[in-house]
Design a protein around this motif. Structure first.
Motif, mmCIF file in Angstrom:
data_model
loop_
_atom_site.group_PDB
_atom_site.id
_atom_site.type_symbol
_atom_site.label_atom_id
_atom_site.label_comp_id
_atom_site.label_asym_id
_atom_site.label_seq_id
_atom_site.Cartn_x
_atom_site.Cartn_y
_atom_site.Cartn_z
ATOM 1 N N GLY A 37 0.821 -1.203 0.000
ATOM 2 C CA GLY A 37 0.000 0.000 0.000
ATOM 3 C C GLY A 37 0.854 1.251 0.000
ATOM 4 O O GLY A 37 2.063 1.208 0.114
ATOM 5 N N GLY A 38 0.219 2.374 -0.154
ATOM 6 C CA GLY A 38 0.933 3.631 -0.205
ATOM 7 C C GLY A 38 1.633 3.797 -1.540
ATOM 8 O O GLY A 38 1.347 3.097 -2.508
ATOM 9 N N ASN A 39 2.544 4.684 -1.590
ATOM 10 C CA ASN A 39 3.358 4.917 -2.782
ATOM 11 C C ASN A 39 4.804 4.987 -2.350
ATOM 12 O O ASN A 39 5.265 6.016 -1.871
ATOM 13 C CB ASN A 39 2.943 6.208 -3.486
ATOM 14 C CG ASN A 39 1.728 6.016 -4.340
ATOM 15 O OD1 ASN A 39 1.681 5.080 -5.137
ATOM 16 N ND2 ASN A 39 0.737 6.868 -4.185
ATOM 17 N N ALA A 40 5.511 3.887 -2.485
ATOM 18 C CA ALA A 40 6.909 3.799 -2.055
ATOM 19 C C ALA A 40 7.821 3.810 -3.280
ATOM 20 O O ALA A 40 7.496 3.210 -4.300
ATOM 21 C CB ALA A 40 7.132 2.530 -1.244
ATOM 22 N N CYS A 41 8.948 4.497 -3.173
ATOM 23 C CA CYS A 41 9.880 4.570 -4.296
ATOM 24 C C CYS A 41 11.295 4.850 -3.788
ATOM 25 O O CYS A 41 11.509 5.100 -2.617
ATOM 26 C CB CYS A 41 9.452 5.643 -5.283
ATOM 27 S SG CYS A 41 9.468 7.319 -4.618
ATOM 28 N N ARG A 42 12.241 4.799 -4.696
ATOM 29 C CA ARG A 42 13.647 5.129 -4.472
ATOM 30 C C ARG A 42 14.298 4.331 -3.333
ATOM 31 O O ARG A 42 14.970 4.899 -2.472
ATOM 32 C CB ARG A 42 13.821 6.611 -4.236
ATOM 33 C CG ARG A 42 13.338 7.432 -5.402
ATOM 34 C CD ARG A 42 13.520 8.908 -5.149
ATOM 35 N NE ARG A 42 12.915 9.662 -6.203
ATOM 36 C CZ ARG A 42 13.604 10.321 -7.139
ATOM 37 N NH1 ARG A 42 14.896 10.313 -7.127
ATOM 38 N NH2 ARG A 42 12.968 10.988 -8.078
ATOM 39 N N PRO A 43 14.122 3.014 -3.301
ATOM 40 C CA PRO A 43 14.738 2.233 -2.215
ATOM 41 C C PRO A 43 16.248 2.127 -2.380
ATOM 42 O O PRO A 43 16.754 2.024 -3.499
ATOM 43 C CB PRO A 43 14.071 0.867 -2.364
ATOM 44 C CG PRO A 43 13.760 0.766 -3.819
ATOM 45 C CD PRO A 43 13.401 2.168 -4.246
ATOM 46 N N GLY A 49 23.681 -3.868 4.077
ATOM 47 C CA GLY A 49 22.629 -4.648 3.441
ATOM 48 C C GLY A 49 21.503 -5.074 4.364
ATOM 49 O O GLY A 49 20.621 -5.819 3.968
ATOM 50 N N ARG A 50 21.500 -4.591 5.581
ATOM 51 C CA ARG A 50 20.492 -5.026 6.548
ATOM 52 C C ARG A 50 19.257 -4.127 6.615
ATOM 53 O O ARG A 50 18.244 -4.518 7.172
ATOM 54 C CB ARG A 50 21.119 -5.143 7.930
ATOM 55 C CG ARG A 50 22.241 -6.158 7.972
ATOM 56 C CD ARG A 50 22.768 -6.341 9.368
ATOM 57 N NE ARG A 50 24.020 -7.059 9.401
ATOM 58 C CZ ARG A 50 24.162 -8.360 9.190
ATOM 59 N NH1 ARG A 50 23.126 -9.084 8.889
ATOM 60 N NH2 ARG A 50 25.347 -8.920 9.254
ATOM 61 N N ARG A 51 19.354 -2.918 6.064
ATOM 62 C CA ARG A 51 18.231 -1.992 6.088
ATOM 63 C C ARG A 51 18.028 -1.386 4.703
ATOM 64 O O ARG A 51 18.950 -1.355 3.888
ATOM 65 C CB ARG A 51 18.468 -0.880 7.107
ATOM 66 C CG ARG A 51 18.418 -1.407 8.530
ATOM 67 C CD ARG A 51 18.706 -0.334 9.526
ATOM 68 N NE ARG A 51 20.114 0.048 9.343
ATOM 69 C CZ ARG A 51 20.617 1.212 9.711
ATOM 70 N NH1 ARG A 51 19.866 2.091 10.295
ATOM 71 N NH2 ARG A 51 21.884 1.490 9.522
ATOM 72 N N ILE A 52 16.832 -0.872 4.496
ATOM 73 C CA ILE A 52 16.492 -0.214 3.238
ATOM 74 C C ILE A 52 15.838 1.121 3.576
ATOM 75 O O ILE A 52 14.868 1.171 4.329
ATOM 76 C CB ILE A 52 15.513 -1.062 2.393
ATOM 77 C CG1 ILE A 52 16.156 -2.394 2.025
ATOM 78 C CG2 ILE A 52 15.080 -0.299 1.155
ATOM 79 C CD1 ILE A 52 15.187 -3.393 1.429
ATOM 80 N N ALA A 53 16.381 2.197 3.030
ATOM 81 C CA ALA A 53 15.756 3.515 3.137
ATOM 82 C C ALA A 53 14.961 3.739 1.858
ATOM 83 O O ALA A 53 15.376 3.321 0.780
ATOM 84 C CB ALA A 53 16.821 4.594 3.307
ATOM 85 N N TYR A 54 13.812 4.380 1.981
ATOM 86 C CA TYR A 54 12.978 4.637 0.812
ATOM 87 C C TYR A 54 12.085 5.840 1.075
ATOM 88 O O TYR A 54 12.013 6.346 2.195
ATOM 89 C CB TYR A 54 12.146 3.402 0.443
ATOM 90 C CG TYR A 54 11.133 2.980 1.482
ATOM 91 C CD1 TYR A 54 9.786 3.321 1.354
ATOM 92 C CD2 TYR A 54 11.510 2.233 2.599
ATOM 93 C CE1 TYR A 54 8.849 2.924 2.309
ATOM 94 C CE2 TYR A 54 10.580 1.834 3.544
ATOM 95 C CZ TYR A 54 9.256 2.194 3.389
ATOM 96 O OH TYR A 54 8.334 1.803 4.327
ATOM 97 N N VAL A 55 11.401 6.294 0.046
ATOM 98 C CA VAL A 55 10.457 7.401 0.150
ATOM 99 C C VAL A 55 9.057 6.842 -0.016
ATOM 100 O O VAL A 55 8.821 5.981 -0.863
ATOM 101 C CB VAL A 55 10.731 8.464 -0.941
ATOM 102 C CG1 VAL A 55 9.634 9.517 -0.960
ATOM 103 C CG2 VAL A 55 12.084 9.110 -0.736
#
Length: 123
Positions: A37-43, A49-55
């Motif tokens: 759900g939502g609108n996630a991008c730019r991961p 390699g243990r975390r992912i930042a995204y918008v």
């Protein structure tokens, strides 16, 4: 590619609309949806390699920086700004680097400022 999980994180469109973050495991060729759900991008993976930042965008379309574990668990919103936050990257020391589109009462050539914060969203 994540140095730990041997996979690639990317944004893809859901069947019913919106965008989500997916993980492609190069070992078994499986694709897993990490956000729902939502609108996630730019991961972007953290260096370990243990975390992912995204918008992720809210209902008004304003982007905020989020972070989650590489398996999609432990999602946490880091930014709660009135302006758009974009292009997150996790630095070697854990800090999150990102840009902010500050367009209110500013000439457009000053609108993409570079910021950093701690991995928990402080400072």
């Amino acid at each position: 590619m994540s140095p730990v999980s041997r996979g690639i994180v990317f944004t893809g469109k859901r069947r019913l609309g919106g965008w989500d973050v997916f993980f492609w495991d190069v070992r078994d060729q499986a694709v897993r949806e990490l956000t729902k759900g939502g609108n996630a991008c730019r991961p972007r993976f953290s260096p370990d390699g243990r975390r992912i930042a995204y918008v992720s965008s809210d209902a008004d379309g304003k982007g905020d920086v989020w972070i989650m574990n590489a398996d999609g668990s432990g999602t946490r919103q880091l930014c709660f700004d009135q302006d758009h936050d974009w292009c997150p990257a996790v630095l070697n020391d854990g800090r999150v680097l990102y840009t902010r589109w500050e367009y209110s009462d500013a000439p457009h050539y000053f609108t993409r400022l570079l910021f950093h914060m701690n991995p928990d969203g402080t400072n």
